[in-house]
Scaffold this active site. Sequence first.
Site, mmCIF file in Angstrom:
data_model
loop_
_atom_site.group_PDB
_atom_site.id
_atom_site.type_symbol
_atom_site.label_atom_id
_atom_site.label_comp_id
_atom_site.label_asym_id
_atom_site.label_seq_id
_atom_site.Cartn_x
_atom_site.Cartn_y
_atom_site.Cartn_z
ATOM 1 N N ARG A 1 0.832 -1.220 0.000
ATOM 2 C CA ARG A 1 0.000 0.000 0.000
ATOM 3 C C ARG A 1 0.862 1.265 0.000
ATOM 4 O O ARG A 1 1.961 1.280 0.543
ATOM 5 C CB ARG A 1 -0.972 -0.054 1.189
ATOM 6 C CG ARG A 1 -1.875 -1.277 1.057
ATOM 7 C CD ARG A 1 -2.879 -1.382 2.150
ATOM 8 N NE ARG A 1 -3.810 -0.273 2.131
ATOM 9 C CZ ARG A 1 -4.663 -0.030 3.112
ATOM 10 N NH1 ARG A 1 -4.690 -0.807 4.177
ATOM 11 N NH2 ARG A 1 -5.492 0.988 3.024
ATOM 12 N N SER B 1 -8.147 11.673 2.303
ATOM 13 C CA SER B 1 -7.853 10.486 3.098
ATOM 14 C C SER B 1 -7.686 10.887 4.560
ATOM 15 O O SER B 1 -6.856 11.737 4.894
ATOM 16 C CB SER B 1 -6.563 9.830 2.588
ATOM 17 O OG SER B 1 -5.951 9.085 3.622
ATOM 18 N N ASP C 1 -15.395 2.704 3.004
ATOM 19 C CA ASP C 1 -15.295 1.285 3.368
ATOM 20 C C ASP C 1 -16.575 0.511 3.076
ATOM 21 O O ASP C 1 -16.615 -0.710 3.222
ATOM 22 C CB ASP C 1 -14.944 1.163 4.862
ATOM 23 C CG ASP C 1 -13.536 1.669 5.132
ATOM 24 O OD1 ASP C 1 -12.696 1.599 4.214
ATOM 25 O OD2 ASP C 1 -13.283 2.134 6.250
ATOM 26 N N ARG D 1 -10.059 -3.563 -4.184
ATOM 27 C CA ARG D 1 -11.470 -3.873 -3.907
ATOM 28 C C ARG D 1 -12.340 -3.759 -5.150
ATOM 29 O O ARG D 1 -13.395 -4.399 -5.223
ATOM 30 C CB ARG D 1 -12.015 -2.959 -2.794
ATOM 31 C CG ARG D 1 -11.479 -3.351 -1.452
ATOM 32 C CD ARG D 1 -12.143 -2.632 -0.299
ATOM 33 N NE ARG D 1 -11.597 -3.166 0.951
ATOM 34 C CZ ARG D 1 -11.532 -2.502 2.091
ATOM 35 N NH1 ARG D 1 -11.985 -1.268 2.169
ATOM 36 N NH2 ARG D 1 -11.032 -3.078 3.172
ATOM 37 N N ARG E 1 -13.420 -6.691 4.307
ATOM 38 C CA ARG E 1 -14.702 -6.130 3.838
ATOM 39 C C ARG E 1 -15.234 -6.912 2.624
ATOM 40 O O ARG E 1 -16.441 -6.995 2.431
ATOM 41 C CB ARG E 1 -14.565 -4.636 3.538
ATOM 42 C CG ARG E 1 -14.008 -3.874 4.742
ATOM 43 C CD ARG E 1 -14.637 -2.560 5.010
ATOM 44 N NE ARG E 1 -13.839 -1.825 5.983
ATOM 45 C CZ ARG E 1 -14.111 -1.734 7.282
ATOM 46 N NH1 ARG E 1 -15.187 -2.310 7.784
ATOM 47 N NH2 ARG E 1 -13.321 -1.061 8.098
HETATM 48 C C1 S3P Z 1 -9.513 5.141 8.005
HETATM 49 C C2 S3P Z 1 -9.538 5.860 6.855
HETATM 50 C C3 S3P Z 1 -9.884 5.299 5.535
HETATM 51 C C4 S3P Z 1 -10.537 3.933 5.666
HETATM 52 C C5 S3P Z 1 -9.866 3.052 6.663
HETATM 53 C C6 S3P Z 1 -9.841 3.710 8.042
HETATM 54 C C7 S3P Z 1 -9.161 5.823 9.270
HETATM 55 O O1 S3P Z 1 -8.699 5.159 4.775
HETATM 56 O O2 S3P Z 1 -10.594 3.296 4.417
HETATM 57 O O3 S3P Z 1 -10.533 1.817 6.762
HETATM 58 O O4 S3P Z 1 -9.402 5.263 10.355
HETATM 59 O O5 S3P Z 1 -8.631 6.939 9.188
HETATM 60 P P1 S3P Z 1 -8.113 6.379 3.883
HETATM 61 O O6 S3P Z 1 -7.732 7.460 4.810
HETATM 62 O O7 S3P Z 1 -6.926 5.811 3.181
HETATM 63 O O8 S3P Z 1 -9.220 6.731 2.942
#
Ligand code: S3P
Length: 415
Positions: free
Chosen positions: A110, A153, A301, A332, A375
């Site tokens: 990632r 994000s 998510d 996904r 998920r």
């Molecule tokens: C999260 C942010 C999201 C989400 C992840 C949890 C968090 O990711 O998909 O399951 O707790 O800040 P991104 O910030 O990469 O979108």
Amino acid sequence: MKLKGSFKAPGDKSISHRIALFSLLGKGRMQVNNFSPCADCASSLKAVNLLGGEAHIFGDMLSVEGALGEIKDSRVDCGNSGTTMRLLMGLLAGRPGEFCLDGDESLRKRPMQRVADPLRQMGAELICEKGNAPVFIKGKELKACDHTLSVASAQLKSALLLAGLQARGVTTVREPAQSRDHTERLLTQCKAACNGKNGTWQVAQSELDLPERYWVPGDISSAAFLITAALINPDSRVMAEDVLLNPTRIGFLKVLLRMGADLKIEQQGNHPEPWGRVTAGYTPKLEACEIMAEEIPLMVDEVPILALAASQARGVTIFRQVGELRIKESDRISAICSQLSALGVDIRVKDDDLLVTGPAKLKPVAELDSFGDHRIAMTLAIACALAENQANIKKMESAAISYPGFQDALNGLMA
Ligand code: S3P
């Protein structure tokens, strides 16, 4: 397959991560009720203890002691958890010491560059070869920055805010679209200098004052699977109790309401975050809809389970600009397309949009693959329940990454 009754999802994963990790920048003792029992949060707890913090879990109660100034050089295994790794990158960048953050095969794929680059602008020293874990950090004195995020994000935003808490000057973080705001809320509750509105957040150097007590509402992203299952299975009605209703997390409920879902959202409290009850009843006539790009971060998510709901709706549901889903725990988009297609759903990708045409009658198959993504695993389990199909779902155990009691909760509602 009929689902009836009420259930409580485990404590919210995003909030639980933050409570555990923020203790490394805080002082005071905190008792947390309904802390998430999931594998991802266990990675954060392990990290906290390795780094010199003190976090002990007794059932779903967490006792945590602020560990300000006590961080130890460590090599941390973040397991499958992107939140653990990205938040720690920001948190450790300004602490004296040398750290290495690593993870499992999925986490090593990632992107970490998007976090490392802006942190470097603040003076951080991070090495992540080809932009991936392992990430090596040498703590440095940081200076504030004014940064516009390349993507909406919450993990990236949180990493920069945590670094900003330790930097000289006022750090400003601007979001291209709103993402979940648990970091901002918790920082304010910990009396940090954190302010913001309209997607612009500012932090100044602060120590965190941990609240003595904290209760984590149920995880709406986990509840989403059982809520959706009730909407698409005849004669069903379920109630998700004590569940998080933070507006930056319930984008999928708003989309389902647009699709005509029999859903009732009742807010029962506002502390520490909005929470309450969601009631979902079988809706034989779901209608397709269009989901705009700026809505995606508010339901990032839930896209896999919403794609399953869309397969039962009349017409073409379009999810705009879902490219971010390709770099989650699995790709996904490709996972959901291949597995729902195998079940007979008309689902395709056009540019970065996902198109699902319904309603589809799901056909029985012998085997499905979750690709080790929690998920996807839970979405496929709900699809199999709908198809009354006992397919073997490869790596179904990955559900425990976010929802260890998922299968029992589903069985309990089907009993
Ligand atoms: C999260 C942010 C999201 C989400 C992840 C949890 C968090 O990711 O998909 O399951 O707790 O800040 P991104 O910030 O990469 O979108």
